[in-house]
Design an enzyme around this catalytic site. Structure first.
Site, short mmCIF file in Angstrom:
data_model
loop_
_atom_site.label_atom_id
_atom_site.label_comp_id
_atom_site.label_asym_id
_atom_site.label_seq_id
_atom_site.Cartn_x
_atom_site.Cartn_y
_atom_site.Cartn_z
N CYS A 75 -14.35 -0.65 8.45
CA CYS A 75 -13.64 0.81 7.95
C CYS A 75 -13.18 1.63 8.23
O CYS A 75 -12.33 1.82 8.11
CB CYS A 75 -15.00 1.47 6.39
N ASP A 280 -9.92 5.03 0.32
CA ASP A 280 -11.74 4.98 1.36
C ASP A 280 -11.26 2.70 0.89
O ASP A 280 -10.54 2.44 0.68
CB ASP A 280 -12.48 4.86 -0.65
N HIS A 282 -13.82 0.85 1.55
CA HIS A 282 -14.72 0.18 1.12
C HIS A 282 -14.44 -0.52 -0.31
O HIS A 282 -15.24 -0.14 -1.51
CB HIS A 282 -15.93 1.36 1.16
#
Length: 377
Positions: A75, A280, A282
């Site tokens: 990430c 994000d 993820h």
């Protein structure tokens, strides 16, 4: 099956702002101000235009025998890619009211596709997950190990030396200190003749202002990617830094910030009130390669979901700020803004900006591309 629920969650842009509160406060996104009550559509286009890099799966194994997905560990590398991609967009396509904007299914310029190809998950792409993970080994990180903001900054600094097309000067600050002298030394082209002649020429340029060629670019100045790793507290962010931190997103040179929560990295692109807006990484998507003609199916590289927000006080204190200065005048302007908006507080300073190289530091030597071929990178 859990991952599949989160993949391809594409929502219509008009649904984007249902999660935003009704407020007259401005929203700042990477140096641009938006108002929810007057230009929602521009705000949405601005957010969705940022290149969005997420976990991917089914790419060729890193190093030949390593992982073929970065889910669970990549990430921060993806956030570093997003910050760098924003710098390259500013470099080639501009940033501002009359410059490039991404729109779904709209034909994009060749420079856009070339930028995107730099980040595809292939070992021969200069900023791929493969290159970043393997360059991280030199920073003490095993492939598959989680990176922090400073590590990803150091990796980008090294990889940029091999990137001749973009020709970036990457400066990663040390000890919370940005040294103007060192940056100018690094961003001006290497001397064509003797060092003394170059020094004289540089002083001459400085005295005359910026020499510009017919295209309007500063002659000899390498575009600057400035990354400032910071620790804004011990276990939690110190509230004394909040105003200065938010001020950075207002600067026209802003590339946002890398950070998040422990082992959970996000790419912060702006703020509304005391909430940070972020992309994000993820979400796990399948590997995408370029077409035969060099274009890239880019639908999965733009986040068309509602943007995420988090309270600024929930931010982990370990962050890295990013700024892009295409020309020397941009850097000079950034220095003025820092003096005015960041260093005006007499209490704890977020970072220091100094003119001269500190005498107790080792001499500053601009990084150069290694002569030897780095295995796997």
């Amino acid at each position: 099956s859990v991952l599949s629920r989160y993949e391809n969650q594409i929502t219509i842009l008009s649904d984007y702002l249902e999660e935003f509160p009704e407020t007259d406060e401005p929203v700042w996104i990477l140096g641009r101000q938006h108002h929810l009550n007057t230009d929602k559509s521009k705000l949405l286009l601005d957010i969705s235009a940022r290149l969005w890099f997420t976990y991917r799966r089914k790419f060729s194994p890193i190093g030949g025998t390593g992982p073929s997905s970065d889910a669970g560990w990549g990430c921060m590398l993806r956030c570093g890619q997003m910050m760098l991609a924003q710098a390259l967009i500013c470099r080639h396509l501009g940033r501002g009211e009359y410059y490039w904007q991404w729109e779904k299914h709209k034909k994009q310029p060749e420079e856009y596709h070339r930028i995107l190809r730099c980040f595809l998950d292939r070992k021969d792409c200069c900023y791929s997950i493969h290159q970043m993970a393997q360059m991280g080994v030199g920073e003490g990180k095993s492939i598959g190990e989680w990176f922090g903001p400073n590590t990803v900054a150091q990796v980008l600094k090294k990889l940029a030396l091999f990137d001749e097309w973009n020709s970036l000067a990457v400066y990663v600050s040390m000890d919370n200190t940005v040294v103007i002298e060192d940056i100018k030394k690094m961003c001006w082209s290497p001397p064509q003749s003797s060092g003394a002649a170059h020094s004289s020429a540089h002083l001459h340029r400085s005295a005359l202002g910026r020499n510009k060629n017919t295209a309007g670019f500063c002659t000899g100045w390498k575009p600057l990617l400035l990354i400032i790793p910071l620790r804004l507290g011990i276990n939690h962010i110190n509230p004394v830094y909040i105003d200065a931190f938010k001020e950075c997103f207002k600067m026209p040179q802003s590339l946002g910030a890398l950070g998040g929560k422990p082992n959970n990295a996000y790419y912060f692109i702006g703020f509304l009130g005391n909430e940070l807006i972020y992309l994000d990484p993820h979400t796990t998507q399948s590997f995408v390669d370029s077409e035969e003609n060099g274009t890239v199916d880019d639908q999965s590289f733009h986040c068309q979901q509602a943007p995420h927000r988090m309270k600024i006080m929930n931010l982990d204190p370990s962050v890295a700020l990013g700024f892009f200065c295409k020309e020397e005048c941009d850097f000079d302007n950034w220095c003025s803004l820092v003096q005015k908006e960041i260093l005006k507080q007499q209490s704890l300073r977020m970072f220091e900006l100094v003119q001269k190289h500190p005498p107790h530091w080792p001499p500053f030597i601009p990084p150069t591309k290694p002569e030897v071929t780095t295995t796997g990178a």
